[in-house]
Design a protein around this motif. Structure first.
Motif, short mmCIF file in Angstrom:
data_model
loop_
_atom_site.label_atom_id
_atom_site.label_comp_id
_atom_site.label_asym_id
_atom_site.label_seq_id
_atom_site.Cartn_x
_atom_site.Cartn_y
_atom_site.Cartn_z
N VAL A 101 -69.26 113.89 -29.46
CA VAL A 101 -69.89 115.01 -30.15
C VAL A 101 -71.08 114.47 -30.93
O VAL A 101 -71.26 113.27 -31.08
N ASP A 102 -71.92 115.40 -31.41
CA ASP A 102 -73.04 115.05 -32.29
C ASP A 102 -73.89 113.94 -31.67
O ASP A 102 -74.25 114.00 -30.49
N GLU A 103 -74.21 112.91 -32.44
CA GLU A 103 -75.07 111.83 -31.94
C GLU A 103 -74.45 111.09 -30.74
O GLU A 103 -75.18 110.60 -29.87
N ASN A 104 -73.14 111.00 -30.72
CA ASN A 104 -72.49 110.24 -29.65
C ASN A 104 -72.81 110.79 -28.27
O ASN A 104 -72.88 110.04 -27.29
N ARG A 105 -72.97 112.12 -28.17
CA ARG A 105 -73.34 112.71 -26.88
C ARG A 105 -74.71 112.20 -26.43
O ARG A 105 -74.93 111.93 -25.25
N ILE A 106 -75.62 112.05 -27.36
CA ILE A 106 -76.97 111.57 -27.04
C ILE A 106 -76.90 110.14 -26.50
O ILE A 106 -77.50 109.81 -25.47
N PHE A 107 -76.14 109.29 -27.18
CA PHE A 107 -76.05 107.88 -26.77
C PHE A 107 -75.42 107.76 -25.38
O PHE A 107 -75.89 107.00 -24.53
N VAL A 108 -74.34 108.50 -25.15
CA VAL A 108 -73.63 108.37 -23.88
C VAL A 108 -74.44 108.99 -22.74
O VAL A 108 -74.48 108.44 -21.63
N LYS A 109 -75.10 110.12 -23.00
CA LYS A 109 -75.98 110.70 -21.97
C LYS A 109 -77.03 109.68 -21.54
O LYS A 109 -77.32 109.52 -20.35
N TYR A 110 -77.63 109.03 -22.52
CA TYR A 110 -78.67 108.03 -22.22
C TYR A 110 -78.08 106.90 -21.37
O TYR A 110 -78.69 106.47 -20.38
N ALA A 111 -76.90 106.43 -21.75
CA ALA A 111 -76.28 105.32 -21.00
C ALA A 111 -75.99 105.70 -19.56
O ALA A 111 -76.22 104.92 -18.64
N LEU A 112 -75.48 106.92 -19.35
CA LEU A 112 -75.12 107.35 -18.00
C LEU A 112 -76.35 107.40 -17.09
O LEU A 112 -76.25 107.09 -15.90
N GLU A 113 -77.47 107.78 -17.64
CA GLU A 113 -78.70 107.84 -16.85
C GLU A 113 -79.30 106.45 -16.68
O GLU A 113 -79.72 106.06 -15.58
N SER A 114 -79.34 105.68 -17.75
CA SER A 114 -80.00 104.37 -17.74
C SER A 114 -79.29 103.37 -16.84
O SER A 114 -79.93 102.55 -16.17
N LEU A 115 -77.95 103.43 -16.81
CA LEU A 115 -77.19 102.43 -16.07
C LEU A 115 -77.36 102.54 -14.56
O LEU A 115 -77.01 101.61 -13.82
N LYS A 116 -77.89 103.67 -14.07
CA LYS A 116 -78.13 103.79 -12.63
C LYS A 116 -79.15 102.77 -12.15
O LYS A 116 -79.15 102.38 -10.98
N ILE A 167 -92.10 98.44 -37.15
CA ILE A 167 -91.87 98.64 -35.72
C ILE A 167 -91.57 100.12 -35.47
O ILE A 167 -90.84 100.75 -36.24
N ASP A 168 -92.12 100.67 -34.41
CA ASP A 168 -91.87 102.07 -34.07
C ASP A 168 -90.36 102.28 -33.91
O ASP A 168 -89.71 101.62 -33.08
N GLU A 169 -89.81 103.21 -34.69
CA GLU A 169 -88.35 103.43 -34.65
C GLU A 169 -87.86 103.89 -33.29
O GLU A 169 -86.68 103.73 -32.97
N ARG A 170 -88.74 104.47 -32.48
CA ARG A 170 -88.32 104.92 -31.15
C ARG A 170 -87.90 103.75 -30.26
O ARG A 170 -87.19 103.94 -29.27
N GLU A 171 -88.35 102.53 -30.63
CA GLU A 171 -87.97 101.36 -29.84
C GLU A 171 -86.47 101.05 -29.93
O GLU A 171 -85.95 100.26 -29.13
N ILE A 172 -85.79 101.70 -30.87
CA ILE A 172 -84.35 101.53 -30.98
C ILE A 172 -83.64 102.04 -29.74
O ILE A 172 -82.50 101.67 -29.43
N GLN A 173 -84.32 102.90 -28.97
CA GLN A 173 -83.68 103.50 -27.80
C GLN A 173 -83.36 102.48 -26.70
O GLN A 173 -82.55 102.75 -25.81
N GLU A 174 -83.96 101.29 -26.78
CA GLU A 174 -83.61 100.26 -25.79
C GLU A 174 -82.14 99.84 -25.92
O GLU A 174 -81.57 99.28 -24.98
N PHE A 175 -81.53 100.13 -27.08
CA PHE A 175 -80.13 99.77 -27.29
C PHE A 175 -79.17 100.91 -26.96
O PHE A 175 -77.95 100.71 -27.02
N PHE A 176 -79.68 102.08 -26.63
CA PHE A 176 -78.79 103.23 -26.39
C PHE A 176 -77.89 103.01 -25.17
O PHE A 176 -76.82 103.58 -25.08
N GLU A 177 -78.35 102.21 -24.23
CA GLU A 177 -77.55 101.95 -23.03
C GLU A 177 -76.22 101.29 -23.40
O GLU A 177 -75.14 101.77 -23.01
N VAL A 178 -76.29 100.19 -24.16
CA VAL A 178 -75.05 99.51 -24.56
C VAL A 178 -74.33 100.28 -25.65
O VAL A 178 -73.09 100.24 -25.75
N LEU A 179 -75.08 101.01 -26.47
CA LEU A 179 -74.45 101.83 -27.52
C LEU A 179 -73.62 102.95 -26.90
O LEU A 179 -72.50 103.23 -27.35
#
Length: 630
Positions: free
Chosen positions: A272-287, A248-260
């Motif tokens: 910091v580090d990866e956590n900033r990426i996950f939270v940034k994604y969630a803030l945008e996706s949850l809109k 499976i394309d590993e990029r499909e893991i991004q569907e979980f970044f919202e809850v992550l």
């Protein structure tokens, strides 16, 4: 709660006044600014966060999914994934057992959907057809934290072959040993501290549970470069590697970044580090979330399509998901996330909001009760088994409070008194207290409790938080020992207001829109990445106006020199007015409120932000702290 001046003086003797300090980390701010196209002031803020070196600065400012670390670096993760792949191929039943908080529920959600997707890939089917992967969550009251023999027996009775833990398991030595004796395969995924025994020479001997794979980025032998993942982060890495194994394309893991991202923020992980990426994604996706439940929760909370902040994650969305596990059954929250029908999802969202409102009421009452108990004991000068503010580690018992909210109460008291707090209440078993603790940066709660673990029936956690149970007869002794062993100084328990730059408002006025827009690049703010703060001394207040339907907004007109003025806002008008009366007198305060010449001058800590109203954008100052000029 009104106190007499004499009583307040006693309390103030033990509650330290915040100390303002200007940070002084050094770097070539002009060069950093040139390389990354930012103002030197913004470069200084980044340096103050400990972000140094071009790669780290680039990750901080521009980090995306392409910069995430390889999950294969996590100890035991490849082996655990191969075991699970074999089970999925052979049709063995798998049960996921998580914790009952936001991190646990979202970890379970990620593993459940991820494993079903992998099963579908292997068998050429649809994920919803997968019947061999299911879940369970311990009940906070009846089971307590983590995997228990009852859950293991239930899994065995249901024909489950393999248990995967998430956000728990690292300390479940006896339970996992039991599961192995009855023939089960066990995979641990966790992010909590590995239990250890401190040796006489200061070294530590770590004890891992006897699982088939123990995946925890806190293991000392784990080479994964980032130690700050929450439980959902470890679960997500596990699924990412499974995707790699099955094609499976590993990029499909991004569907979980919202809850992550939601779990990362709610579990108080450093942003910091990866956590900033996950939270940034969630803030945008949850809109405009594709998850029907989260979309309904945002809409009912009035946040749909508006700017969402980490505050919303931690104090609006997360608590609603947490509330079911606190006051009832956490499976309610997992079913809410799994619901596909929009109408049913909205009904469940409304239920969670109501449960959370009940939880907030219970918490507020608990905070008032324990605050009064602590302060009354402090004023009375009581000693013995009663907690007072003379303690550097608060260990307190509060009756008649639901055990699920003691952690939130501990957090509130930690913020109020700036010291470690452990709050206990009665459990369902006579003579046994359950509790939860929250700590400050200078006190590693897990390490200190490990040194006195003989006092506890159960305990676990990490540096900043812990959960535990104890015999009620031992509580007073625990309080005494922890305070005797505590090396915290008055300086350690003094709240710190760290000012990034002593930036004159005149400089901000010249660069206001540019600097303020660049500061938004530093978001999301939260633990480990606090909001940038600026300071200026001796600022005259020309006018103050109390606004809002509930008169809860104060607008100030500040004189910044050279016939220039800037507006600032503050959200506690009554407090500000009372302080000005005390410092400068009622007459000067009255002049300020009426916009007449006055002698009100303050030192201030502030943050610039963009105010948008009727398609007009302007920079305003948010007053964060203030004091009378020396």
């Amino acid at each position: 709660m009104m106190r007499s001046p004499e009583e307040q003086q006693i309390i103030d003797r033990y509650v330290m006044r915040p100390k303002w300090t200007i940070m002084s980390k050094r770097a070539d701010f002009a060069e950093i600014g040139r390389k990354f196209g930012i103002d030197p002031v913004v470069a200084r803020v980044i340096t103050n966060r400990g972000i140094c070196g071009d790669d780290n600065i680039n990750m901080y400012l521009n980090g995306g999914a392409d910069l995430l670390h390889d999950p294969g670096l996590m100890k035991d993760l490849p082996e655990g994934c191969r075991i699970v792949m074999d089970k999925l191929e052979n049709g063995s039943r798998i049960r996921i057992i998580s914790d009952y908080d936001v991190d646990g529920v979202t970890s379970n959600y990620i593993l459940l959907l991820g494993l079903r997707k992998v099963w579908a890939q292997i068998h050429g089917a649809r994920p919803e057809e997968c019947e061999i992967v299911d879940y369970d969550i311990p009940h906070r009251i009846h089971d307590g934290y983590g995997i228990k023999n009852r859950l293991i027996d239930a899994a065995k009775a249901d024909g489950v072959d393999t248990i995967i833990t998430c956000d728990n398991g690292i300390a479940a030595f006896e339970q996992i040993k039991y599961a192995k004796t009855i023939g089960m395969t066990v995979i641990v995924t966790d992010h909590h501290q590995v239990p250890y025994q401190e040796n006489g020479d200061g070294t530590k001997t770590y004890t891992l549970p006897p699982a088939d794979a123990v995946i925890d980025n806190q293991r000392v032998d784990c080479q994964y470069p980032f130690k700050g993942l929450c439980g959902a982060g470890v679960a997500c890495k596990f699924i990412q590697y499974l995707y790699r194994l099955c094609g499976i394309d590993e990029r499909e893991i991004q569907e979980f970044f919202e809850v992550l991202g939601l779990a990362t923020n709610c579990d108080m992980m450093d942003l910091v580090d990866e956590n900033r990426i996950f939270v940034k994604y969630a803030l945008e996706s949850l809109k405009d979330s594709r998850n029907p439940g989260l979309n309904a929760l945002m809409r009912l909370s009035g946040k749909n399509e508006k700017k969402i902040t980490t505050y919303d994650l931690g104090f609006l969305i997360g608590p609603c998901i947490n509330a079911a596990g606190r006051l009832g059954d956490a499976r309610t929250s997992l079913e809410f996330l799994l619901e596909k029908n929009a109408a049913k999802a909205e009904t469940k969202a409304a239920e969670l909001i109501q449960i959370n409102n009940d939880r907030k009421s219970m918490t507020e009452n608990g905070v008032k009760l324990i605050t009064k108990m602590l302060e009354d004991a402090t004023i009375a000068g009581e000693i013995g088994d009663t907690a007072t503010l003379a303690d550097h580690v608060i260990v307190a018992y509060i009756p008649d409070v639901h055990e699920s909210v003691v952690g939130i109460i501990a957090s509130k008291l930690k913020e109020a008194y700036s010291r470690p707090v452990m709050i206990f209440t009665d459990s369902e078993h006579a003579g046994i207290l359950k509790g939860s603790g929250r700590s400050i940066e200078s006190y590693n709660m897990y390490e200190h409790l490990s040194r006195v673990k003989s006092y506890f029936r159960e305990f676990g956690g990490h540096a900043m938080a812990a959960g535990f149970s104890i015999e009620s007869s031992r509580l007073g002794e625990l309080r005494r020992v922890l305070n005797e062993q505590c090396a915290l100084t008055d300086e350690d328990i003094t709240p710190k207001v760290r000012i990034d730059v002593g930036m004159p408002l005149q400089y901000l006025a010249r660069q206001s829109m540019r600097i303020t827009e660049q500061l938004y690049l530093l978001e999301p703010y939260g633990k480990g990445n606090r909001k940038a703060l600026f300071g200026q001394a001796n600022v005259p207040v020309r006018k103050a106006s109390i606004l809002g339907k509930n008169r809860n907004l104060l607008k100030l007109v500040l004189d910044i020199g050279e016939n220039q003025y800037m507006e600032a806002i503050y959200f506690d008008p009554d407090e500000f007015v009372n302080n000005i009366k005390q410092w400068f007198g009622a007459d000067e305060c009255d002049k300020m409120l009426n916009g007449r010449p006055n002698k009100v001058v303050i030192d201030m800590v502030y943050y610039p932000e963009i105010n948008e109203f009727r398609n007009t954008r302007n920079v305003q100052i948010r007053l964060e702290r203030y004091d009378k000029c020396d």
